[in-house]
Design an enzyme around this catalytic site. Structure first.
Site, PDB file in Angstrom:
ATOM      1  N   HIS A  99       0.846  -1.203   0.000  1.00  0.00           N
ATOM      2  CA  HIS A  99       0.000   0.000   0.000  1.00  0.00           C
ATOM      3  C   HIS A  99       0.873   1.241   0.000  1.00  0.00           C
ATOM      4  O   HIS A  99       1.931   1.274   0.628  1.00  0.00           O
ATOM      5  CB  HIS A  99      -0.958   0.021   1.192  1.00  0.00           C
ATOM      6  CG  HIS A  99      -0.284  -0.184   2.514  1.00  0.00           C
ATOM      7  ND1 HIS A  99       0.084  -1.435   2.956  1.00  0.00           N
ATOM      8  CD2 HIS A  99       0.111   0.687   3.466  1.00  0.00           C
ATOM      9  CE1 HIS A  99       0.669  -1.324   4.129  1.00  0.00           C
ATOM     10  NE2 HIS A  99       0.705  -0.038   4.465  1.00  0.00           N
ATOM     11  N   HIS A 101       0.867   5.158   1.022  1.00  0.00           N
ATOM     12  CA  HIS A 101       0.162   6.172   1.809  1.00  0.00           C
ATOM     13  C   HIS A 101       0.219   7.513   1.067  1.00  0.00           C
ATOM     14  O   HIS A 101       1.305   7.971   0.693  1.00  0.00           O
ATOM     15  CB  HIS A 101       0.858   6.403   3.158  1.00  0.00           C
ATOM     16  CG  HIS A 101       0.767   5.282   4.120  1.00  0.00           C
ATOM     17  ND1 HIS A 101      -0.186   5.208   5.103  1.00  0.00           N
ATOM     18  CD2 HIS A 101       1.544   4.182   4.286  1.00  0.00           C
ATOM     19  CE1 HIS A 101      -0.005   4.120   5.832  1.00  0.00           C
ATOM     20  NE2 HIS A 101       1.053   3.478   5.358  1.00  0.00           N
TER      21      HIS A 101
HETATM   22  P1  5GP Z   1       1.479   0.520   7.411  1.00  0.00           P
HETATM   23  O1  5GP Z   1       1.782   0.780   8.858  1.00  0.00           O
HETATM   24  O2  5GP Z   1       1.468  -0.969   7.130  1.00  0.00           O
HETATM   25  O3  5GP Z   1       2.326   1.281   6.458  1.00  0.00           O
HETATM   26  O4  5GP Z   1       0.007   1.082   7.183  1.00  0.00           O
HETATM   27  C1  5GP Z   1      -1.146   0.321   7.386  1.00  0.00           C
HETATM   28  C2  5GP Z   1      -2.289   1.297   7.426  1.00  0.00           C
HETATM   29  O5  5GP Z   1      -3.498   0.572   7.285  1.00  0.00           O
HETATM   30  C3  5GP Z   1      -2.405   2.075   8.761  1.00  0.00           C
HETATM   31  O6  5GP Z   1      -2.245   3.456   8.516  1.00  0.00           O
HETATM   32  C4  5GP Z   1      -3.798   1.724   9.268  1.00  0.00           C
HETATM   33  O7  5GP Z   1      -4.477   2.819   9.826  1.00  0.00           O
HETATM   34  C5  5GP Z   1      -4.494   1.218   8.010  1.00  0.00           C
HETATM   35  N1  5GP Z   1      -5.534   0.240   8.271  1.00  0.00           N
HETATM   36  C6  5GP Z   1      -5.426  -0.875   9.038  1.00  0.00           C
HETATM   37  N2  5GP Z   1      -6.591  -1.553   9.043  1.00  0.00           N
HETATM   38  C7  5GP Z   1      -7.456  -0.854   8.252  1.00  0.00           C
HETATM   39  C8  5GP Z   1      -8.817  -1.064   7.865  1.00  0.00           C
HETATM   40  O8  5GP Z   1      -9.478  -2.026   8.251  1.00  0.00           O
HETATM   41  N3  5GP Z   1      -9.359  -0.143   7.042  1.00  0.00           N
HETATM   42  C9  5GP Z   1      -8.663   0.946   6.586  1.00  0.00           C
HETATM   43  N4  5GP Z   1      -9.311   1.799   5.795  1.00  0.00           N
HETATM   44  N5  5GP Z   1      -7.380   1.173   6.935  1.00  0.00           N
HETATM   45  C10 5GP Z   1      -6.776   0.287   7.757  1.00  0.00           C
END
Ligand code: 5GP
Ligand code: ZN
Length: 138
Positions: A99, A101
């Site tokens: 993903h 951001h």
């Molecule tokens: P990472 O820390 O892996 O770069 O980012 C994961 C992101 O996924 C986090 O910012 C978190 O808020 C988001 N996230 C986790 N679970 C969900 C969900 O069920 N729905 C949405 N829309 N975002 C999620």
């Protein structure tokens, strides 16, 4: 239902606030909203992270990032944006489905800190490291 939360969102089994969708890519608002409009852009095909992706699938993903970013900027009135991708736990990855951001910025005091701690350059070391990376097969 799979173990992957983003695959479940893509399959429509978990709700998400979608902002863009095509055959290969989905963009939806991050549930945490570090800034208003904070969006995640994901490939519909499951990959653990960007390090596992080939050029075709990563191109399909990144191809959509600028236009989604501009839509968010315009819709939110943001004046800047951080585009961030975390790979593996040590880099802050918590959801193991690639993903990107997109975090629109409104002020330097937004709830998002991206800090690069600069070091004095050692040009000999830089040269050696660049050479090593350049010679390494992926
Ligand atoms: P990472 O820390 O892996 O770069 O980012 C994961 C992101 O996924 C986090 O910012 C978190 O808020 C988001 N996230 C986790 N679970 C969900 C969900 O069920 N729905 C949405 N829309 N975002 C999620
Ligand atoms: Zn997945």
């Amino acid at each position: 239902m799979t173990d992957c939360i983003f695959c479940n969102i893509i399959a429509g089994e978990i709700p998400a606030a979608k902002v863009y969708e095509d055959e290969g890519v989905l963009a939806f608002l991050d549930i945490s909203q570090v800034t208003p409009g904070h969006t995640l852009v994901v490939p519909k095909k499951h990959f653990r992270n960007l390090l596992e992706m080939d050029s075709v699938n990563s191109s399909l993903l990144f191809e959509q990032v600028p236009q989604i970013a501009r839509k968010i900027m315009k819709a939110t009135g943001a004046t800047g944006m951080n585009i961030i991708n975390n790979n593996e736990e040590v880099a802050g990855q918590t959801v193991f489905h690639t993903h990107i951001h997109l975090a629109p910025r409104f002020s330097e005091k937004d709830d998002l800190k991206v800090t690069f701690v600069a070091h004095e350059p050692n040009f000999e070391e830089l040269g050696k490291l660049a050479e090593k990376i350049a010679q390494t097969k992926e």
